[in-house]
Motif scaffolding. Structure first.
Motif, PDB file in Angstrom:
ATOM      1  N   GLY A  16       0.799  -1.235   0.000  1.00  0.00           N
ATOM      2  CA  GLY A  16       0.000   0.000   0.000  1.00  0.00           C
ATOM      3  C   GLY A  16       0.817   1.263   0.000  1.00  0.00           C
ATOM      4  N   LEU A  17       1.976   1.260  -0.604  1.00  0.00           N
ATOM      5  CA  LEU A  17       2.857   2.433  -0.650  1.00  0.00           C
ATOM      6  C   LEU A  17       2.797   3.104  -2.012  1.00  0.00           C
ATOM      7  CD1 LEU A  17       6.023   1.014   1.176  1.00  0.00           C
ATOM      8  CD2 LEU A  17       4.242   2.475   2.150  1.00  0.00           C
ATOM      9  N   SER A  18       2.874   4.410  -1.987  1.00  0.00           N
ATOM     10  CA  SER A  18       2.885   5.208  -3.217  1.00  0.00           C
ATOM     11  C   SER A  18       4.148   6.047  -3.242  1.00  0.00           C
ATOM     12  CB  SER A  18       1.640   6.095  -3.279  1.00  0.00           C
ATOM     13  OG  SER A  18       1.665   6.905  -4.439  1.00  0.00           O
ATOM     14  N   LEU A  19       4.927   5.952  -4.309  1.00  0.00           N
ATOM     15  CA  LEU A  19       6.221   6.640  -4.376  1.00  0.00           C
ATOM     16  C   LEU A  19       6.085   7.968  -5.111  1.00  0.00           C
ATOM     17  CD1 LEU A  19       7.001   3.527  -4.072  1.00  0.00           C
ATOM     18  CD2 LEU A  19       9.190   4.187  -5.083  1.00  0.00           C
ATOM     19  N   ARG A  20       6.705   8.975  -4.555  1.00  0.00           N
ATOM     20  CA  ARG A  20       6.843  10.228  -5.266  1.00  0.00           C
ATOM     21  C   ARG A  20       7.844  10.059  -6.405  1.00  0.00           C
ATOM     22  NH1 ARG A  20       6.909  14.844  -0.452  1.00  0.00           N
ATOM     23  NH2 ARG A  20       4.656  14.664   0.070  1.00  0.00           N
ATOM     24  N   ALA A  21       7.863  11.009  -7.346  1.00  0.00           N
ATOM     25  CA  ALA A  21       8.666  10.878  -8.565  1.00  0.00           C
ATOM     26  C   ALA A  21      10.150  10.715  -8.261  1.00  0.00           C
ATOM     27  CB  ALA A  21       8.441  12.088  -9.472  1.00  0.00           C
ATOM     28  N   ASP A  22      10.683  11.569  -7.347  1.00  0.00           N
ATOM     29  CA  ASP A  22      12.119  11.468  -7.057  1.00  0.00           C
ATOM     30  C   ASP A  22      12.446  10.163  -6.333  1.00  0.00           C
ATOM     31  OD1 ASP A  22      10.732  12.204  -4.820  1.00  0.00           O
ATOM     32  OD2 ASP A  22      12.099  13.834  -4.217  1.00  0.00           O
ATOM     33  N   ALA A  23      11.519   9.690  -5.479  1.00  0.00           N
ATOM     34  CA  ALA A  23      11.736   8.409  -4.786  1.00  0.00           C
ATOM     35  C   ALA A  23      11.695   7.250  -5.770  1.00  0.00           C
ATOM     36  CB  ALA A  23      10.698   8.221  -3.684  1.00  0.00           C
ATOM     37  N   ALA A  24      10.761   7.330  -6.750  1.00  0.00           N
ATOM     38  CA  ALA A  24      10.666   6.275  -7.761  1.00  0.00           C
ATOM     39  C   ALA A  24      11.929   6.228  -8.607  1.00  0.00           C
ATOM     40  CB  ALA A  24       9.427   6.515  -8.635  1.00  0.00           C
ATOM     41  N   LYS A  25      12.464   7.414  -8.945  1.00  0.00           N
ATOM     42  CA  LYS A  25      13.699   7.478  -9.738  1.00  0.00           C
ATOM     43  C   LYS A  25      14.866   6.855  -8.962  1.00  0.00           C
ATOM     44  CE  LYS A  25      16.665  10.757 -12.207  1.00  0.00           C
ATOM     45  NZ  LYS A  25      16.886  12.191 -12.547  1.00  0.00           N
ATOM     46  N   TYR A  26      14.929   7.124  -7.653  1.00  0.00           N
ATOM     47  CA  TYR A  26      15.998   6.559  -6.807  1.00  0.00           C
ATOM     48  C   TYR A  26      15.873   5.034  -6.725  1.00  0.00           C
ATOM     49  CZ  TYR A  26      18.498   5.295  -2.522  1.00  0.00           C
ATOM     50  OH  TYR A  26      19.312   4.686  -1.595  1.00  0.00           O
ATOM     51  N   LEU A  27      14.630   4.550  -6.607  1.00  0.00           N
ATOM     52  CA  LEU A  27      14.415   3.103  -6.519  1.00  0.00           C
ATOM     53  C   LEU A  27      14.828   2.406  -7.815  1.00  0.00           C
ATOM     54  CD1 LEU A  27      13.304   0.705  -4.909  1.00  0.00           C
ATOM     55  CD2 LEU A  27      11.058   1.167  -5.922  1.00  0.00           C
ATOM     56  N   LYS A  28      14.501   3.030  -8.962  1.00  0.00           N
ATOM     57  CA  LYS A  28      14.891   2.453 -10.253  1.00  0.00           C
ATOM     58  C   LYS A  28      16.413   2.351 -10.365  1.00  0.00           C
ATOM     59  CE  LYS A  28      14.523   3.205 -15.233  1.00  0.00           C
ATOM     60  NZ  LYS A  28      14.027   4.098 -16.313  1.00  0.00           N
ATOM     61  N   GLN A  29      17.099   3.422  -9.924  1.00  0.00           N
ATOM     62  CA  GLN A  29      18.573   3.432  -9.972  1.00  0.00           C
ATOM     63  C   GLN A  29      19.145   2.364  -9.031  1.00  0.00           C
ATOM     64  OE1 GLN A  29      20.223   7.248  -8.948  1.00  0.00           O
ATOM     65  NE2 GLN A  29      22.348   6.568  -9.179  1.00  0.00           N
ATOM     66  N   LEU A  30      18.517   2.188  -7.860  1.00  0.00           N
ATOM     67  CA  LEU A  30      18.974   1.200  -6.875  1.00  0.00           C
ATOM     68  C   LEU A  30      18.841  -0.217  -7.438  1.00  0.00           C
ATOM     69  CD1 LEU A  30      19.876   0.603  -3.927  1.00  0.00           C
ATOM     70  CD2 LEU A  30      17.437   0.477  -3.344  1.00  0.00           C
ATOM     71  N   ILE A  31      17.718  -0.493  -8.125  1.00  0.00           N
ATOM     72  CA  ILE A  31      17.495  -1.828  -8.696  1.00  0.00           C
ATOM     73  C   ILE A  31      18.526  -2.128  -9.774  1.00  0.00           C
ATOM     74  CG2 ILE A  31      15.880  -3.197 -10.080  1.00  0.00           C
ATOM     75  CD1 ILE A  31      13.615  -1.774  -8.591  1.00  0.00           C
TER      76      ILE A  31
END
Length: 543
Positions: A16-31
């Motif tokens: 049930g989590l929703s990521l903000r744009a900058d958080a989503a970008k960080y997660l993509k880079q982390l993966i």
């Protein structure tokens, strides 16, 4: 991109989590940088679930994921995993360090330097003998071997409550059994008596019982002779109850092994003398040594017999064994490698000499591939009856150094010793003997063992060895021995562990507080035994 979409679905639908744009970008880079999901979706789901749970715990169940909070959670998880890995590495390193420190408590004894102690019937104590230890013994030394064994067993019997003469107050004690010397029978009427002596053969086709004063012919009715558990061969000392006949013979009704006593009972009588076993006098007390071995619960010793170095399958099993121990944190304190070291008989010629030398070179190269093992463990080599030195005589000397040059240079913990071998670890005494004892003693029994009373032959063998206080209670023509060193075959006081390495099936048993085991044939079956001195447990293993 596909992994990133799956990540968003896991975080949104499962947590049930929703990521903000900058958080989503960080997660993509982390993966992408961590290559999460390369080993499958399960790995990705596990990592993201850990991040989601940590985020919700840190932010009181918040549903909106910000860049700052996500970065903080990921860095915290990284630190936690790093500390856990360091702890695991330090734990393994500490265990290895403690094992190497305990190596100083392991002493391998040279049997050819062990002093001889004989029981004095006058002083009722064990006194050091002045007999010279030489390969070619005199006739007097050979004659004293059996007398020495008789004196040890007799004093042990006479301290047993059933054979101790009663006091005047208890003269009517019905549990008292009186032993009659054989020479006293000459003046006695026919009747029932109890004798103590050695089974022998004075005349072809007849059996006799002999003590220090005389001997008498025995009459066996094999179907009617009761007997205790054991393998009864010539040169065994036994108690015999039966009838003295008017033919000057002794008709056997019952035959039994001498009653045994525990190690603690022996030590309470004579005290602890480490020189009897052959170790230098310890600076620490027995209590301190026992505490030390209890605390070192990670220590183990591996025993394997018939390590056929000329068999590629055996070398493959050794590699597999070393690989398995390398992956574990608990590397054994010692590997006791017991012969025979070749699957075929050795022929005394130049070709076989070089081949035998090459076998140990191959073993040295194999062990050297595993630094954690050869830098930590001791490798103790015990020769077998088929190895090319010393013939059929026991005790057998160690493997000649000419075969072990590469072992010596590459394996700092290598120790070559005799057969039998004696090993002392902290307070524990271990005896290792490589001989096909089961078949040899069973073949030379003068009366079959009572398999109705005890169906397991291993119990018959173990009790015979322990109750005779000797590793080879057989005549010299069956098992040749170096007479001056027969005392090194004694088992008195009883050790903590007796290793009877044999081509017979693997087994373990316990009698009178002493463990007795056969590791089995590593060459044939890939089986071996591990021993944990801290709790006295044996474990049967195989590869």
């Amino acid at each position: 991109m596909l992994q990133f979409k799956k990540s968003l679905q896991i975080l949104s639908k499962k947590h049930g989590l929703s990521l903000r744009a900058d958080a989503a970008k960080y997660l993509k880079q982390l993966i992408e940088e961590s290559d999460l999901g390369a080993d499958g979706d399960a790995e990705l789901a596990s990592a993201l679930s850990a991040i989601a749970v940590a985020y919700q715990q840190a932010n009181s169940g918040a549903c909106i994921v910000t860049l700052d909070e996500l970065t903080h959670v990921v860095e915290s998880l990284r630190d936690s995993f790093s500390r856990r890995e360091d702890a695991n590495e330090n734990s393994a390193a500490n265990i290895l360090k403690r094992t190497r420190e305990m190596a100083a408590m392991l002493v391998v004894i040279d049997l050819f330097k062990v002093h001889k102690f004989d029981y004095s019937t006058v002083e009722r104590a064990f006194l050091r003998s002045n007999e010279p230890l030489q390969l070619h013994a005199s006739a007097s030394i050979q004659a004293n071997i059996l007398r020495g064994r008789f004196d040890i067993i007799k004093q042990r019997i006479l301290r047993n409550e059933h054979f101790r003469p009663p006091s005047f107050a208890a003269a009517s004690n019905v549990d008292y059994y009186e032993i009659t010397p054989i020479k006293n029978l000459s003046g006695c009427k026919p009747g029932s008596y109890l004798l103590l002596g050695m089974l022998t053969q004075m005349e072809e086709g007849k059996h006799h019982l002999e003590d220090v004063g005389s001997f008498i012919e025995l009459e066996f009715n094999h179907g009617a002779v009761a007997r205790t558990v054991g393998l009864f061969t010539h040169n065994c000392f036994v108690l015999i109850e039966g009838e003295y006949t008017d033919r000057k013979t002794f008709a056997v009704n019952m035959m039994g092994m001498p009653p045994n006593e525990t190690r603690q009972q022996t030590l309470s009588t004579f005290g602890y003398n480490p020189n009897i076993f052959g170790v230098p006098r310890e600076t620490s007390s027995v209590v301190a040594l026992e505490k030390m071995e209890k605390e070192a619960a990670h220590i183990s010793i591996v025993f394997m017999s018939d390590v056929w170095l000329d068999d590629p399958k055996v070398m493959a099993k050794l590699r597999l064994l070393f690989e398995g121990y390398t992956e574990r944190a608990f590397i054994p304190l010692a590997f006791v490698l017991i012969g025979n070291f070749a699957s075929k008989p050795y022929i005394y010629n130049g070709a076989d000499y070089q081949e035998y030398k090459d076998l140990f070179k191959s073993l040295a190269d194999l062990i050297h591939e595993f630094p954690a093992i050869y830098k930590t463990s001791r490798f103790i080599f015990v020769p077998g009856p088929g190895d090319p030195w010393a013939g059929n005589m026991i005790p057998r000397p160690p493997i000649p150094d000419v075969f072990l040059q590469r072992i010596r240079s590459k394996i700092p913990g290598a120790v070559v010793t005799s057969n039998p071998a004696r090993i002392k670890y902290c307070s524990q005494e271990i005896v290792v003997f490589r001989e096909d004892l089961m078949s040899k003693m069973r073949r030379n029994c003068i009366i079959p063992p009572d398999e109705e009373q005890e169906p397991e032959l291993k119990e018959h063998l173990a009790r015979t060895i322990i109750q005779q206080s000797h590793l080879s209670p057989m005549p010299l023509e069956v098992q040749p021995r170096l007479s001056s060193f027969d005392h090194t075959l004694r088992l008195y006081p009883l050790p903590h562990l007796i290793v009877l390495a044999d081509k017979y099936d693997s087994y373990q048993t316990e009698y009178e507080g002493t463990l007795c085991m056969n590791p089995g044939s590593f060459g044939n079956q890939g089986c071996f035994m591990t021993y944990s001195p801290s709790d006295g447990e044996l474990e049967s293993c195989s590869v």
